[in-house]
Design an enzyme around this catalytic site. Structure first.
Site, PDB file in Angstrom:
ATOM      1  N   HIS A  53       3.748   2.767  -3.411  1.00  0.00           N
ATOM      2  CA  HIS A  53       5.069   2.526  -2.815  1.00  0.00           C
ATOM      3  C   HIS A  53       6.122   2.913  -3.861  1.00  0.00           C
ATOM      4  O   HIS A  53       5.866   2.806  -5.061  1.00  0.00           O
ATOM      5  CB  HIS A  53       5.151   1.028  -2.493  1.00  0.00           C
ATOM      6  CG  HIS A  53       6.374   0.591  -1.761  1.00  0.00           C
ATOM      7  ND1 HIS A  53       7.578   0.373  -2.389  1.00  0.00           N
ATOM      8  CD2 HIS A  53       6.574   0.312  -0.455  1.00  0.00           C
ATOM      9  CE1 HIS A  53       8.467  -0.027  -1.499  1.00  0.00           C
ATOM     10  NE2 HIS A  53       7.887  -0.075  -0.319  1.00  0.00           N
ATOM     11  N   ASP A  81       0.402  -4.131  -8.055  1.00  0.00           N
ATOM     12  CA  ASP A  81       1.375  -4.355  -6.994  1.00  0.00           C
ATOM     13  C   ASP A  81       0.636  -5.054  -5.855  1.00  0.00           C
ATOM     14  O   ASP A  81      -0.120  -4.432  -5.112  1.00  0.00           O
ATOM     15  CB  ASP A  81       1.944  -2.997  -6.548  1.00  0.00           C
ATOM     16  CG  ASP A  81       2.863  -3.131  -5.340  1.00  0.00           C
ATOM     17  OD1 ASP A  81       3.021  -4.257  -4.827  1.00  0.00           O
ATOM     18  OD2 ASP A  81       3.401  -2.093  -4.902  1.00  0.00           O
ATOM     19  N   GLN A 122       1.296  -6.202  -0.734  1.00  0.00           N
ATOM     20  CA  GLN A 122       0.598  -6.195   0.560  1.00  0.00           C
ATOM     21  C   GLN A 122      -0.694  -6.997   0.538  1.00  0.00           C
ATOM     22  O   GLN A 122      -1.294  -7.214   1.596  1.00  0.00           O
ATOM     23  CB  GLN A 122       0.294  -4.749   0.998  1.00  0.00           C
ATOM     24  CG  GLN A 122       1.515  -3.915   1.305  1.00  0.00           C
ATOM     25  CD  GLN A 122       2.303  -4.403   2.521  1.00  0.00           C
ATOM     26  OE1 GLN A 122       1.841  -5.220   3.311  1.00  0.00           O
ATOM     27  NE2 GLN A 122       3.519  -3.906   2.661  1.00  0.00           N
ATOM     28  N   LYS A 180       7.088 -11.353   2.707  1.00  0.00           N
ATOM     29  CA  LYS A 180       5.955 -10.756   3.433  1.00  0.00           C
ATOM     30  C   LYS A 180       4.862 -11.785   3.681  1.00  0.00           C
ATOM     31  O   LYS A 180       3.834 -11.481   4.267  1.00  0.00           O
ATOM     32  CB  LYS A 180       5.363  -9.602   2.623  1.00  0.00           C
ATOM     33  CG  LYS A 180       6.285  -8.382   2.521  1.00  0.00           C
ATOM     34  CD  LYS A 180       5.551  -7.252   1.839  1.00  0.00           C
ATOM     35  CE  LYS A 180       6.464  -6.177   1.313  1.00  0.00           C
ATOM     36  NZ  LYS A 180       7.160  -5.414   2.335  1.00  0.00           N
ATOM     37  N   CYS A 215       8.533   4.127   2.466  1.00  0.00           N
ATOM     38  CA  CYS A 215       8.815   4.107   1.017  1.00  0.00           C
ATOM     39  C   CYS A 215       7.620   4.617   0.221  1.00  0.00           C
ATOM     40  O   CYS A 215       7.299   4.082  -0.858  1.00  0.00           O
ATOM     41  CB  CYS A 215       9.217   2.715   0.537  1.00  0.00           C
ATOM     42  SG  CYS A 215      10.657   2.074   1.368  1.00  0.00           S
TER      43      CYS A 215
HETATM   44  N1  C6P Z   1       6.886  -2.483   1.706  1.00  0.00           N
HETATM   45  C1  C6P Z   1       6.882  -1.836   4.029  1.00  0.00           C
HETATM   46  O1  C6P Z   1       7.371  -1.829   5.161  1.00  0.00           O
HETATM   47  P1  C6P Z   1       9.885  -5.640  -1.740  1.00  0.00           P
HETATM   48  O2  C6P Z   1      10.797  -4.739  -0.951  1.00  0.00           O
HETATM   49  O3  C6P Z   1      10.261  -5.687  -3.187  1.00  0.00           O
HETATM   50  O4  C6P Z   1       9.727  -6.979  -1.110  1.00  0.00           O
HETATM   51  O5  C6P Z   1       8.433  -4.991  -1.645  1.00  0.00           O
HETATM   52  C2  C6P Z   1       8.242  -3.710  -2.139  1.00  0.00           C
HETATM   53  C3  C6P Z   1       6.856  -3.215  -1.902  1.00  0.00           C
HETATM   54  C4  C6P Z   1       6.051  -2.968  -2.994  1.00  0.00           C
HETATM   55  N2  C6P Z   1       4.787  -2.533  -2.839  1.00  0.00           N
HETATM   56  C5  C6P Z   1       4.261  -2.350  -1.636  1.00  0.00           C
HETATM   57  C6  C6P Z   1       2.837  -1.894  -1.523  1.00  0.00           C
HETATM   58  C7  C6P Z   1       5.026  -2.565  -0.490  1.00  0.00           C
HETATM   59  O6  C6P Z   1       4.487  -2.366   0.708  1.00  0.00           O
HETATM   60  C8  C6P Z   1       6.360  -3.004  -0.623  1.00  0.00           C
HETATM   61  C9  C6P Z   1       7.242  -3.200   0.577  1.00  0.00           C
HETATM   62  C10 C6P Z   1       7.592  -2.641   2.965  1.00  0.00           C
HETATM   63  O7  C6P Z   1       5.864  -1.234   3.756  1.00  0.00           O
HETATM   64  C11 C6P Z   1       9.035  -2.295   2.881  1.00  0.00           C
HETATM   65  S1  C6P Z   1       9.331  -0.634   2.399  1.00  0.00           S
END
Ligand code: C6P
Length: 416
Positions: free
Chosen positions: A122, A199, A202, A225, A366
């Protein structure tokens, strides 16, 4: 087996209609819905004990401080961190990764060093390392993926050189649904003296997580999430790393003493929490963690695996539909499925699905370099959580058939 009927009663939003149809919420990888317990915790905080934390000496401040710090303990237990001192609250997973990249990376990386990432990251686990590389003169290397969307682990050893100081990798892809074998990556990276940042944006919401078993040196995830409010993220990092890292942000709370021209730092983890934190949302996040643990992460993962397996089986019945990520029923797959319909832009698919009350995400998620690797500009994506049902998968399939019919593509399977 989850009692999904009982679970759904805890989520008021699931009763609403969209365009006159009952909502089918399949955009959980973007953000999850919130149970009443979390929503009530926010109201309780603001109606009962709203106060700034750590600095007050009155009852409200003490209650708020105790509630906030109790969530740090709960978050530590949730990921099996050795101590709450290893838990730093941030705004989201993105900020957690940026914190580590800046506070650890700028101190330890030099020109000629290497950061190893993967092709499926991401942007949040890519751009912070690009910025760090630019600032330090370090370079980036990438572990490639197979056509099925798995890491090419056989190439890992060759990529890990004495120059590799850090590996940053996603636990679960937000596009492919792939669950990566972090332990194996950690084992090889550590053997070469490199740290591993995970990371877990997810994975933390959907899988049992044990940072000690994974061997992660640092790990990031987001409250929103995983049933919690927006505006809260967690950085876990080994205490010895946090101790020697410089602060990321300066201000109130993060200091021990301040002179006009210099300052010394507070203990960890507060050294990394400058300013008034997101007190209310952290406290409500605690309710989300309690809720998830009450249901059980093993059960949640099993439920989602069953749903995604069923969804992929039904998606396969649709002509002109391409699926991405590991094959159906694969054990290393979480509850995320990306797909494309020939000749239809995913945004058009998403729009028709929305008209049917089905919320999915469409776009590059993203993960633009991954889109290029897959040879597409965007995908449609359905992502499941503990409150989703097989009937909702059927509604998804019906809505996709409606999209094909709307745009003049013949539907080759009959709707149920
Ligand atoms: N993915 C998706 O719709 P944040 O925005 O900081 O809470 O999470 C960022 C992030 C980091 N790593 C992974 C693997 C992610 O999937 C995400 C967030 C969302 O897939 C929003 S783009």
């Amino acid at each position: 087996m989850l009692d999904v009927t009982a679970i759904r009663k805890d989520f008021p939003i699931l009763n609403r209609k969209v365009h006159g149809k009952p909502l089918v919420y399949l955009d959980n990888a973007a953000t999850s819905q919130k149970p009443r317990q979390v929503i009530d915790a926010l109201t309780r905080y603001y109606t009962r004990f709203n106060a700034n934390i750590h600095r007050g000496i009155h009852t409200l401040a003490e209650e708020a401080t105790a509630a906030y710090e109790a969530v740090r303990e709960r978050a530590a237990r949730f990921i099996h961190a050795p101590s709450a001192r290893a838990i730093v609250f941030t705004r989201n997973a993105t900020e957690a990764i940026n914190l580590f990249a800046n506070a650890w990376g700028r101190k330890h990386l030099r020109s000629g060093d290497q950061i190893l990432l993967s092709e499926m990251e991401h942007h949040s686990n890519l751009v912070p390392w690009q910025l760090l590389a630019r600032a330090t003169g370090a370079s980036l290397a990438f572990l490639k993926i197979t056509d099925e969307g798995r890491l090419r682990l056989e190439e890992l050893d060759a990529l890990l050189t004495p120059r590799t100081k850090l590996v940053a990798i996603t636990h679960m892809s937000n596009v492919l649904g792939t669950i990566n074998p972090i332990e194996r990556v950690v084992e090889r990276a550590h053997a070469r003296g490199a740290l591993v940042v995970v990371d877990a944006a997810q994975s933390a919401p959907h899988l049992p997580l044990d940072v000690q078993r994974l061997g992660a040196d640092a790990l990031a995830f987001s409250s929103h999430k995983m049933l919690g409010p927006t505006g809260v993220g967690v950085l876990y990092a080994r205490e010895d790393l946090l101790e020697e890292m410089d602060p990321f942000l300066g201000g109130g709370e993060m200091i021990s003493d301040v002179q006009l021209t210099s300052a010394t730092w507070n203990d960890i983890p507060w050294k990394f929490e400058a300013g008034t934190p997101n007190i209310a949302d952290v406290i409500a996040f605690g309710e989300a963690l309690t809720y998830l643990q009450g249901v059980g992460l093993d059960q949640i993962h099993a439920h989602e695996h069953e749903l995604v397996t069923y969804a992929m089986k039904r998606l396969r019945e649709i002509d002109d539909l391409t699926l991405y990520g590991p094959g159906n029923g694969a054990a290393d797959r979480g509850g995320v499925v990306s797909f494309n319909l020939d000749a239809l832009h995913p945004h058009d698919v998403g729009t028709v699905l929305d008209a049917e009350g089905v919320a999915i995400r469409a776009g590059h998620h993203c993960a633009k370099p991954l889109m290029r690797r897959l040879g597409v500009v965007a995908t449609a994506r359905a992502s499941f959580y503990l409150y989703n049902t097989r009937e909702e998968v059927d509604r998804l399939i019906d809505a996709i058939l409606a999209a094909q019919a709307f745009f003049g593509k013949p539907a080759h399977v009959t709707s149920r």
